[in-house]
Structures are given as structure tokens and as C-alpha cells.
Scaffold this motif. Sequence first.
Motif, PDB file in Angstrom:
ATOM      1  N   GLY A 101       0.815  -1.213   0.000  1.00 41.18           N
ATOM      2  CA  GLY A 101       0.000   0.000   0.000  1.00 41.18           C
ATOM      3  C   GLY A 101       0.844   1.256   0.000  1.00 41.18           C
ATOM      4  O   GLY A 101       0.533   2.230  -0.700  1.00 41.18           O
ATOM      5  N   ALA A 102       1.921   1.242   0.784  1.00 43.33           N
ATOM      6  CA  ALA A 102       2.808   2.410   0.816  1.00 43.33           C
ATOM      7  C   ALA A 102       3.488   2.620  -0.527  1.00 43.33           C
ATOM      8  O   ALA A 102       3.621   3.757  -1.004  1.00 43.33           O
ATOM      9  CB  ALA A 102       3.855   2.240   1.921  1.00 43.33           C
ATOM     10  N   LEU A 103       3.910   1.536  -1.169  1.00 43.59           N
ATOM     11  CA  LEU A 103       4.542   1.655  -2.491  1.00 43.59           C
ATOM     12  C   LEU A 103       3.569   2.216  -3.510  1.00 43.59           C
ATOM     13  O   LEU A 103       3.938   3.058  -4.349  1.00 43.59           O
ATOM     14  CB  LEU A 103       5.046   0.289  -2.949  1.00 43.59           C
ATOM     15  CG  LEU A 103       6.310  -0.251  -2.270  1.00 43.59           C
ATOM     16  CD1 LEU A 103       6.547  -1.700  -2.657  1.00 43.59           C
ATOM     17  CD2 LEU A 103       7.518   0.603  -2.638  1.00 43.59           C
ATOM     18  N   ALA A 104       2.322   1.772  -3.458  1.00 37.84           N
ATOM     19  CA  ALA A 104       1.322   2.290  -4.386  1.00 37.84           C
ATOM     20  C   ALA A 104       1.107   3.786  -4.174  1.00 37.84           C
ATOM     21  O   ALA A 104       1.013   4.557  -5.133  1.00 37.84           O
ATOM     22  CB  ALA A 104       0.006   1.527  -4.205  1.00 37.84           C
ATOM     23  N   ALA A 105       1.046   4.199  -2.906  1.00 37.12           N
ATOM     24  CA  ALA A 105       0.855   5.620  -2.608  1.00 37.12           C
ATOM     25  C   ALA A 105       2.045   6.443  -3.091  1.00 37.12           C
ATOM     26  O   ALA A 105       1.878   7.513  -3.696  1.00 37.12           O
ATOM     27  CB  ALA A 105       0.646   5.817  -1.109  1.00 37.12           C
TER      28      ALA A 105
END
Length: 574
Positions: A225-229
Amino acid sequence: RLIAALRDDNRRREDIRAALREIGDVDRMVGRLGVQRTTPRELRALADSLLRLPPLRDALRGLHAAPADALADHLEGLDEPANLLHEALAADAPLAMREGGIFRDGYHEELDRLRAISRDGASWLSEYQARESERTGIPSLKVGFNRVFGYYIEITNAHRQRVPDDYVRKQTLKNAERYITDELKRYESEVLSAESRANELEYDMFVSLRDRLMPYIPRLQQAAGALAAVDVLAGWAELSLRRGFCRPEFVETPLLEIEAGRHPVLDATLEKNFVPNDAQLAAPGATGQESPDRAVSVAETAEPSDPPPRETSAPLPSLALITGPNMAGKSTYIRQVALLTLLAHCGCWVPARRMRLGLVDRIFTRVGASDELARGQSTFMVEMLETANILHNASPRSLVILDEIGRGTSTFDGLSLAWAITEYLARRVRCRTLFATHYHELTELGDSDHGLEEVANLNVAVREYEDQIVFLHRIVPGAADRSYGLHVAKLAGVPREVLDRANTVLNELEKTFDRESRRPVLAAMQRRRKRQLRLFEEPEELIVRALREMNVDEVDPAQAAERLRKWRAMLSES
């Protein structure tokens, strides 16, 4: 804040984007891992992706922004699974789990032995043949293989007397004998089963490795999720720099102000040929000003070269009626406003000089034309179903865009529906609305003298040159009086004979239904009803009651004239 930080730090923005380019789809890989459907190649890609997280974390922390630090924290704690996968899996791990080649050489001793047997069989046979030839003193001794007898030692009849006692005859040929030994039989057993045993062992090892990763799934999902953000925000930062986007400013009141807004897709495809436009809407009671303690500072969001923001205390309309020619850009304009609103709520900067808006709870749209033949629903029925959904569910915080409501039925039915829908949205729902229409009669609702205060007229500017029209694609105040449908038909290649006949019919219709002679009075009546209820009767009611009670025989001409002047004055004041 994070987009602003990424825009301001070119080096770290490039470092982040470069790191992201080397990272795979972690979310998909972790999802497949969770349902135990991941492949060796995917786990190797996951290992490579996790090993690239440290430089990405460092670049994020270097931005010195709280959101970036929070994202970097979500990428911590994954060194152990990354090293586990990297040390175990081969760099060219296959897709299939039962075909071998999954693990590195040296990772497992028994696997290495089985691989050596399978890989080094030719060299072992060569060494064995040389050793047996020297032991028996038979220079022509040969080791071979066939599908029927497997591995064998072949000795010609000339050297039959030298055959050792531990050789067991397997096959007799015309000029030779074939033998086997215990050592050769053991080797045959190992060689023929080594590859399958190695593949089976690797499969069991892979399942075990996959199970060892299960406890890390929550942390891996958090990192995904952090990578996507980070990926989205870094892309937005890059896009906003390249395309000249601005930071939207959110205020508490339900405003929508856009200066020099551009359609995010057409702006990229048409580049400098796209014509920017403004938009100004507000729910009743809101103005173009916002107190300093309730709004984000414009100085924090504007570019240094931007002009100062416009401020006005005049009430802005909640609903804009947009008229103009076909192909002039009405639909593009209303979709542009909706897209910019959506981008702003996503956290993205927007293609505009400046944008100020209050929060929007939902965006409702009724655009295009489609039917549902399988459900027995016509184009007009689908249009009405979608419109009904808007009227039932829109709130004062919603944004509504409507494109030519009522065009799927007869003119008067469509006009009456469009008129009533406009009034309902403007006076009951009181939400920010853009309504593109070819019903020019609706523009009376936006008339400054006879219309509704919440409604304003806009039109798309055109210029006429001889018998041609030039679309300026500029939204300007006021109502359009023509749709230029015949001009558009000419551009589309409609035959000249048809165009001439259509022009003749148009002139006849315009003479028969002169607009000024049949101007609706519904807007004036609606405006009158909107006023606060009087404590006494309306003038019309007073006059009608007086006429009913009047005894005409007792009124002389002078009294009648005086009463008429009085009643006329009462109507004028109302």
C-alpha cells in the motif's frame, strides 16, 4: 504537502521514481502468496523488489515531510524475508514449481548431490569406463545405454577370457557380450531417478519456503500500500511540474471556483491548442470570499508568477445553464469541471491557474446516450432513471453535471422536464450544478430580471464569418440564441440539397414560433412564489376579490378610472 515536497526536490524525486521502476507489482505478488498460488519466479521478483526498499526509504526520509516519513515507516522491517528469498531462490527461477531449477546451488546439500548426478553423468561414465578398462586390461571395453537393458558394459568375444567374475552377463550379441556390475546398476538407479527426485525435493522445499513467508503477509501488504501511494504521488508530482498544475485550495463553504481550468486529458493531447476556461459556482449563501482561518492560504498554493486571486462578495450561482452550438465544447467543459473536482479530492494537483472549492460528497453525472435493450429500457428511460437517482440522492454538498436532459422525447415534454429539473436542483437540492442544454427557453431561468437568483446563463462563444462559424471554445456569461445545427451538418458533409431545404424549413418555423411572442412566464411566476409569504393577500387576489364584490351599476366612470389606476399601481409594485 508530499506532492509539494516532491516538486521542490528534483534529485530525490528522480531517485524515488528510479527505485520504483525497479520494483514489481508487490500487491499482486503478496495477494497470490496469501492464497498459495505464487510461483518461484514471482517470489524471486518479490525478493528483488524488497531489496530495493532501503534506497527508496532513504529518499523518502530525505524529503523531511511528515507524510513521507510515515510512508517510509511502512517500508521497514522487511529485510529478513528479502534476504531469505534472495539467498534461497535462483536468479532465473522458473514459473513452474515441479520442473526444478528453483533454488540456488549450494543452498541444500542433498539437492546439490542429486543435481550433480544428473548433470555430471557423462563425465562419471567416461571415468568408469577408463577405470574398468585399466582393471580388466581390455582396451576395447565400452560402457553404453539402451532403453531395454539400461546401462551395460560391452566386451568383444576376442577378450571374453578377461571378463572379471563380478561381471554379470546381460545380453549376448554376435560378436560381443554385454554385462552389468553392482556399481553400474546402482549408478543407473540414481541417474534415472535423480532428476525426478531433485524436482520433488525442490517442490517440497518451495512449499516450506512459502509457508515461512506467511507471517510476513500483513507487513508485506502494508508495504504494498505504501509503495502504491508513493508511486501515485511521485507520478502526480512529475505530472504537475510538466503540465503546470496548481495546488487546489479547500474551503469550508460549498464553493467551486476554477481559473483557467483545462481538461486533464485534452490538455495533454492538444497541448497549447486547448482553450482554458473559468468556473464559478456556490451553494446559496456562499460567496467568493473565505475567512483566513477557514481556508488554506493562497500564498501557500499559488505559483510565484500567478496573479492575485479574485475576490467578490457578490453571490455566486449554484446552477449554470450552458448553451451554445454543437461541437463548441459544452460537454467538454462540464466534464472538465467534474474531473478537476475529482482530482482535487484524490489529493492531486489540477490543470488550472487556481482552484478553490468546498468538499464534495458525491459527483453525479448524466451524460451521453445509451439504452438497455436487454432490460427493455429505451435511451430516454435510462436517462430518466439516472436523473431520478440524482434528484433523490444529491445533497447541497454534491456536484451535478447534466448534458442535454430531455432530448430523448418530444420537444415540449423534454423542455418541461428540463425546466422542472433545473428548478428542483436550484431551489430544493441547492447543489452546485452544470447543465448543458439546447433548450434555449431554459435560459429564462437565468435571466437577471425574471429568472431565479441561483441560476446563471453561460454560453460558448462563436464567431460568424460569411456563412461559416468559428468555434472559440470560450465560456462567457449570457445565453446563446442559436445552436448552429445546420452549420455543423454542413461540416459533417450533409448534401447541399438537404441543407437548403432544412434552412427553408427553419426560417418558416422561426416565423411561426417567434420566440419573443411566446416567451414563457414560468420563471417570473416561480420567482414571485419564492418571495417570503406575505401577511396579507397577493395584489392579484385583492383585485379579483374586489371585482367580484363590485356593483357595476353603482360605479361612475370617474370612480372606475380611479380604481383601475390603483389596481395598475398595485400590480406594478408587485
